[in-house]
Design a protein around this motif. Structure first.
Motif, PDB file in Angstrom:
ATOM      1  N   LEU A  99      11.723 -20.469 -52.038  1.00  0.00           N
ATOM      2  CA  LEU A  99      12.688 -20.621 -53.123  1.00  0.00           C
ATOM      3  C   LEU A  99      13.077 -22.092 -53.172  1.00  0.00           C
ATOM      4  O   LEU A  99      13.372 -22.695 -52.133  1.00  0.00           O
ATOM      5  N   VAL A 109      10.607 -19.773 -57.717  1.00  0.00           N
ATOM      6  CA  VAL A 109       9.871 -19.223 -56.588  1.00  0.00           C
ATOM      7  C   VAL A 109       8.449 -19.755 -56.673  1.00  0.00           C
ATOM      8  O   VAL A 109       7.925 -19.990 -57.766  1.00  0.00           O
ATOM      9  N   THR A 143       4.110 -11.251 -53.601  1.00  0.00           N
ATOM     10  CA  THR A 143       5.543 -11.438 -53.318  1.00  0.00           C
ATOM     11  C   THR A 143       6.178 -12.341 -54.361  1.00  0.00           C
ATOM     12  O   THR A 143       7.291 -12.080 -54.847  1.00  0.00           O
ATOM     13  N   GLU A 144       5.476 -13.395 -54.743  1.00  0.00           N
ATOM     14  CA  GLU A 144       5.967 -14.292 -55.792  1.00  0.00           C
ATOM     15  C   GLU A 144       6.212 -13.516 -57.083  1.00  0.00           C
ATOM     16  O   GLU A 144       7.257 -13.666 -57.732  1.00  0.00           O
ATOM     17  N   LEU A 147       9.315 -11.207 -56.860  1.00  0.00           N
ATOM     18  CA  LEU A 147      10.594 -11.911 -56.982  1.00  0.00           C
ATOM     19  C   LEU A 147      10.845 -12.387 -58.409  1.00  0.00           C
ATOM     20  O   LEU A 147      11.981 -12.356 -58.888  1.00  0.00           O
ATOM     21  N   ARG A 148       9.805 -12.817 -59.091  1.00  0.00           N
ATOM     22  CA  ARG A 148       9.969 -13.234 -60.483  1.00  0.00           C
ATOM     23  C   ARG A 148      10.475 -12.071 -61.332  1.00  0.00           C
ATOM     24  O   ARG A 148      11.380 -12.240 -62.152  1.00  0.00           O
ATOM     25  N   LEU A 151      14.169 -10.639 -59.648  1.00  0.00           N
ATOM     26  CA  LEU A 151      15.315 -11.554 -59.620  1.00  0.00           C
ATOM     27  C   LEU A 151      15.420 -12.418 -60.872  1.00  0.00           C
ATOM     28  O   LEU A 151      16.409 -13.116 -61.072  1.00  0.00           O
ATOM     29  N   TYR A 184      18.151 -15.765 -51.558  1.00  0.00           N
ATOM     30  CA  TYR A 184      17.400 -15.354 -50.365  1.00  0.00           C
ATOM     31  C   TYR A 184      17.873 -13.975 -49.909  1.00  0.00           C
ATOM     32  O   TYR A 184      17.057 -13.108 -49.588  1.00  0.00           O
ATOM     33  N   ALA A 187      16.508 -11.449 -52.285  1.00  0.00           N
ATOM     34  CA  ALA A 187      15.057 -11.309 -52.162  1.00  0.00           C
ATOM     35  C   ALA A 187      14.668 -10.486 -50.942  1.00  0.00           C
ATOM     36  O   ALA A 187      13.805  -9.601 -51.027  1.00  0.00           O
ATOM     37  N   TRP A 193       7.893  -5.436 -50.639  1.00  0.00           N
ATOM     38  CA  TRP A 193       7.215  -6.597 -50.078  1.00  0.00           C
ATOM     39  C   TRP A 193       5.881  -6.156 -49.473  1.00  0.00           C
ATOM     40  O   TRP A 193       5.819  -5.134 -48.788  1.00  0.00           O
TER      41      TRP A 193
END
Length: 291
Positions: A99, A109, A143-144, A147-148, A151, A184, A187, A193
């Motif tokens: 991040l 991210v 994972t990227e 999170l996009r 979040l 964080y 996430a 994950w």
């Protein structure tokens, strides 16, 4: 420099960074330090820098405003071997998910090869960052994407937005880390994950000092492009990502994106020369920090 050299960009393998230069087969680095004078003049025309260590087959001329510095064919060749373009799926290296914070409301991210350490974050101008996890490329990429989507954080932030807030960053390190601290926690609380990704503990790494951003004055303008015979000169007061913040001889601060220097033949100029390349003046509100 009596000999014309082509700039190969700003290198962040260490801090402060270096300016990289090529002339034929010759290569050299010029360390930069805050407070030093930087002055150069562009000569001739801008040529394609090639791709993957190879010279451009046709010696194409490149537009002055292109931050890529490559002709379409070389750009395609470079992109074809790019992890960022999702064209490499079998890379055996380990990658890290991070991040990165560039200013209030600007968190992204991303992923970077573990062997590169924090170089990618310095190259992007990340003021604060924290690692999230490490693992194989595809696990890092998934994972990227997680999170996009979950979040609402992007994987890219335009450099114009990053530049606009550098003179108005919070002075307190804790304030600068607050947004990625909260993200964080969000996430790491998400389900989904990839099992192959090892989670890493939170540690905010602050680049404010490395970039020389403490007390940075607002910029008057940003260099639009270099031109034949055009001069750039000033005292270096900060550097972040590809950008040099120079205080010109008239006292105004001008930002130079070193990606615009690639492909040009550059020779030394008098340190107190005026800036004679096209400059986009920033809006009055941006200079005063009024957004």
């Amino acid at each position: 420099m009596g000999l014309a050299w082509q700039c190969a960009g700003l290198g962040w393998t260490r801090t402060p960074p270096v300016l990289r230069w090529v002339s034929g087969r010759a290569r050299r680095d010029s360390p930069v330090a805050y407070g030093q004078e930087i002055a150069f003049r562009a000569v001739g025309q801008r040529s394609c820098t090639g791709a993957r260590g190879n010279v451009c087959a046709v010696g194409a001329v490149v537009a002055g405003r292109s931050t890529g510095g490559r002709c379409p064919e070389c750009a395609r060749l470079d992109r074809a071997h790019s992890v960022a373009a999702d064209t490499v799926a079998d890379d055996p290296r380990h990658y890290r998910v991070y991040l990165a914070w560039f200013g209030p409301g600007m968190v992204k991210v991303g992923i970077t090869a573990e062997e590169r350490g924090a170089a990618r974050l310095l190259e992007q101008g990340a003021v604060v960052f924290s690692w999230l996890g490490r693992g194989p490329l595809m696990a890092a990429r998934r994972t990227e994407e997680l999170l996009r989507a979950a979040l609402g954080v992007p994987d890219r932030i335009p450099y114009a937005r990053k530049r606009a807030v550098r003179a108005e960053l919070p002075a307190a390190e804790g304030e600068r880390a607050a947004e990625i601290t909260a993200l964080y926690a969000q996430a790491t609380g998400l389900a989904g994950w990839p099992e192959a990704l090892e989670r890493l503990g939170f540690e905010a790494v602050d680049h404010m000092g490395a970039f020389g951003l403490g007390g940075l004055p607002a910029a008057w303008g940003v260099v639009r492009e270099l031109v034949d015979g055009g001069t750039v000169a000033g005292r270096l007061i900060a550097a972040a990502g590809p950008d040099l913040h120079l205080r010109a001889h008239d006292g105004r601060v001008v930002v130079v994106d070193t990606r615009l220097m690639s492909g040009w033949g550059l020779v030394g100029a008098e340190p107190r020369s005026p800036v004679t390349v096209p400059v986009d003046e920033l809006p009055h509100g941006v200079q005063d920090g009024l957004f």
